[in-house]
Design a protein around this motif. Structure first.
Motif, short mmCIF file in Angstrom:
data_model
loop_
_atom_site.label_atom_id
_atom_site.label_comp_id
_atom_site.label_asym_id
_atom_site.label_seq_id
_atom_site.Cartn_x
_atom_site.Cartn_y
_atom_site.Cartn_z
N TYR A 154 0.86 -1.18 0.00
CA TYR A 154 0.00 0.00 0.00
C TYR A 154 0.90 1.23 0.00
O TYR A 154 1.64 1.48 0.95
N CYS B 261 -6.50 6.88 3.74
CA CYS B 261 -6.66 7.56 2.44
C CYS B 261 -8.13 7.79 2.16
O CYS B 261 -8.98 7.00 2.58
N CYS C 163 -9.24 8.26 -1.09
CA CYS C 163 -9.48 8.08 -2.53
C CYS C 163 -10.65 7.10 -2.74
O CYS C 163 -10.99 6.34 -1.84
N CYS D 257 -10.42 3.45 -1.70
CA CYS D 257 -10.32 3.17 -0.27
C CYS D 257 -11.66 3.33 0.46
O CYS D 257 -11.70 3.24 1.69
N HIS E 84 -5.79 2.03 -5.60
CA HIS E 84 -5.40 3.09 -4.66
C HIS E 84 -4.01 3.64 -5.02
O HIS E 84 -3.81 4.86 -5.10
ZN LIG Z 1 -6.70 5.36 -1.48
#
Ligand SMILES: [Zn+2]
Length: 582
Positions: free
Chosen positions: A172, A189, A191, A194, A209
């Protein structure tokens, strides 16, 4: 010659620009979806690709492993055709040369990336072998953590291969490093990938990700480049991983590569947070110029004082108090980390009024060494009838060290702190026998000191042999004996902007002139790179330049380095401030 790549902003070796495809692609950026590979000539004879405006076409190539003997490389050289669509050529760091394409793919980047020194060397070797206005693509290397540093080194194009692969391996990635997915209790995160429960987040999501974070990291790099603040950012990033630290330090050792690409002025502030800042070109260049080009024209004692957080220093409360005690009877020089020493005439000059440092009162050993070395070199260059150190206790070691090296005995006037009533009255009484210098002398010395700093040793006397100064500090106007204006001090950068008469004076002087030779045309507002016939090697972004061609004589400010002006086929080479048609 490139038609499909254009640089808009430069920040050291980093550039932000665009690949001018049907849908333009911002750089530094990813090329996964726009790269068409016409294939390797190793496997079969390839036809010339048709190419089109929507993609960057990698022309048929024949990559060779690093270390291939020269004669073998030559035997397999690929002739690149002249094409009318966006194209790239595959090169290795050993064989890179101008193939007339818009971009270059460094074929051995991935195998070198494990070894910081060889990696940095390969990037720089390639960057210097291909034209300045073409894009450099490093396949298979980018991660969210390293793209900003790679962009800083001068790389423009990347792909998601490594980030995706790492994701599928369960790693990650973040901008400050990587973690094993299994070790993460929550996903740090926001995003889209996620936004699933932790228990459902799998390696496919992890790859997605990683790609998202890489895109965001590139956007950050682009913004930083536009703002002229990429270096501050990667100094912070370099702390997170050994690989970064190694690459970053190796890059800093390539001083001439960095120096040629670093502007002599900026709007942006420079943040001094670590010892790495001391290696910055801006800092080294300032110290070099102050100790080699500058010379003190005041026949007065030296008073060393600490810098102030407020810039320019003379606007600060503490410097107001020093000024009241000194009363034009001494030459004021400020001591500071990371700049070193700042003579009063250069307090506006970049980066003396453009840095922000963490004031802890405790200097690191590296800072002490740097400032002591600069001070010693300064004292060896400038002789004073007396030297007074009006400084806090913690500066004493530096003064003693530098004084010993330069053979200068300091008189110490500060008790506890330089701004206490006792300290200030001691300083005033130590100077009571000294005479005052006049305002005119101060103004003349300021103009000439800046000219020395900006144009080279002795330039102050050469360019401003006869001088009369008009207007009020800091907006000083420098005129010649007949009252004709030669230059004006730009308070924002503490540098001089010349008029046509000033440029003529420069051309007629012994001071080396930075020249841009242009074709037979009259430039309006700016000179574009294709119009440049030749340019002095030493020109840096922000330098004053004399522009001359069969039809014009002009003065302006460089927007590219000299070598880049000569190599480039696109973009603004220099602004034009004043012009005379021939
Ligand atoms: Zn992410």
């Amino acid at each position: 010659m490139t038609e499909y790549f254009e640089i808009h902003d430069r920040d050291g070796p980093a550039r932000s620009g665009e690949l001018r495809l049907e849908t333009p692609r911002q750089t530094p950026g990813l090329v996964d979806d726009i790269l068409v590979d016409a294939g390797s000539k190793w496997t079969e004879e390839r036809d010339q690709p048709e190419g089109d405006q929507s993609a960057l076409t990698n022309l048929p190539h024949r990559a060779l492993p690093g270390g291939t003997p020269d004669e073998v490389q030559e035997a397999f050289t690929v002739e690149y055709p002249d094409v009318d669509f966006p194209s790239a050529a595959v090169v290795s760091s050993d064989t890179a040369t101008d193939h007339g394409t818009d971009a270059y793919v460094l074929s051995n980047a991935q195998e070198l990336s494990g070894h910081a020194a060889a990696f940095v060397e390969a990037i720089i070797q390639t960057r210097e072998a291909i034209p300045a206005d073409t894009a450099l693509y490093l396949p298979g290397v980018a991660t969210p953590g390293n793209v900003a540093t790679l962009a800083y080194a001068g790389v423009d194009l990347f792909d998601t291969d490594r980030a995706v692969l790492k994701g599928l391996q369960g790693k990650y990635l973040t901008t400050d490093g990587e973690a094993f997915l299994e070790d993460l209790e929550e996903l740090p995160c926001a995003c889209p990938a996620c936004q699933v429960p932790r228990s459902e987040f799998d390696r496919e999501d992890c790859a997605e990700h990683n790609e998202n974070v890489l895109r965001a990291a590139l956007a950050t790099a682009r913004e930083r480049i536009k703002a002229g603040r990429l270096r501050d950012y990667i100094e912070g990033q370099a702390r997170h991983e050994q690989w970064h630290t190694a690459v970053f330090r190796r890059l800093d050792q390539q001083y001439s590569y960095l120096e040629q690409r670093t502007p002599v002025l900026r709007r942006a502030e420079l943040t001094a947070a670590t010892d790495d800042t001391l290696r910055r070109v801006e800092i080294q260049r300032y110290a070099q110029r102050v100790t080699h080009r500058y010379r003190c024209r005041f026949d007065k004692p030296l008073v060393l004082v600490p810098c102030s957080a407020k810039k320019p220093y003379s606007d600060s409360q503490s410097h107001g108090q020093f000024h009241d005690a000194i009363q034009y009877r001494a030459h004021l020089v400020s001591m500071t980390s990371p700049i070193g020493v700042v003579p009063q005439e250069l307090e506006l000059t970049y980066p003396a009024q453009h840095y922000d440092s963490v004031v802890t009162g405790n200097w690191t050993a590296t800072e002490i060494e740097f400032v002591a070395d600069v001070l010693a070199a300064y004292l060896e260059q400038n002789e004073y009838p007396r030297a007074i150190a009006h400084l806090p206790e913690e500066y004493r070691e530096i003064c003693e060290r530098a004084g010993e090296q330069a053979g200068v005995d300091f008189e110490y006037t500060a008790v506890e702190h330089p701004t206490t009533t006792e300290s200030l009255s001691t300083l005033a009484s130590m100077l009571s026998e000294e005479s005052k210098y006049l305002k005119r002398e101060r103004q003349h010395n300021t103009i000439r000191a800046i000219a020395d700093y900006q144009f080279g040793e002795g330039a102050g006397d050469e360019l401003f042999e006869e001088l009369s100064v008009g207007s009020r500090y800091p907006k000083l106007r420098a005129n010649n004996g007949d009252g004709e204006q030669l230059a004006m001090l730009v308070p924002q950068y503490g540098l001089l902007a010349l008029t046509i008469a000033g440029a003529r004076q420069w051309v007629d002087s012994e001071t080396p002139v930075k020249r841009v030779e242009i074709d037979s045309f009259v430039p309006h507002g700016s000179v574009l790179a294709p119009g440049v016939v030749d340019a002095s090697e030493g020109i840096r972004v922000g330098d004053e330049v004399v522009i001359e061609g069969p039809k014009a004589f002009a003065v302006g400010r460089a927007a590219m380095s000299g070598p880049e002006m000569v190599e480039s086929t696109r973009g603004i080479a220099s602004s034009v401030r004043h012009l005379e048609e021939k």
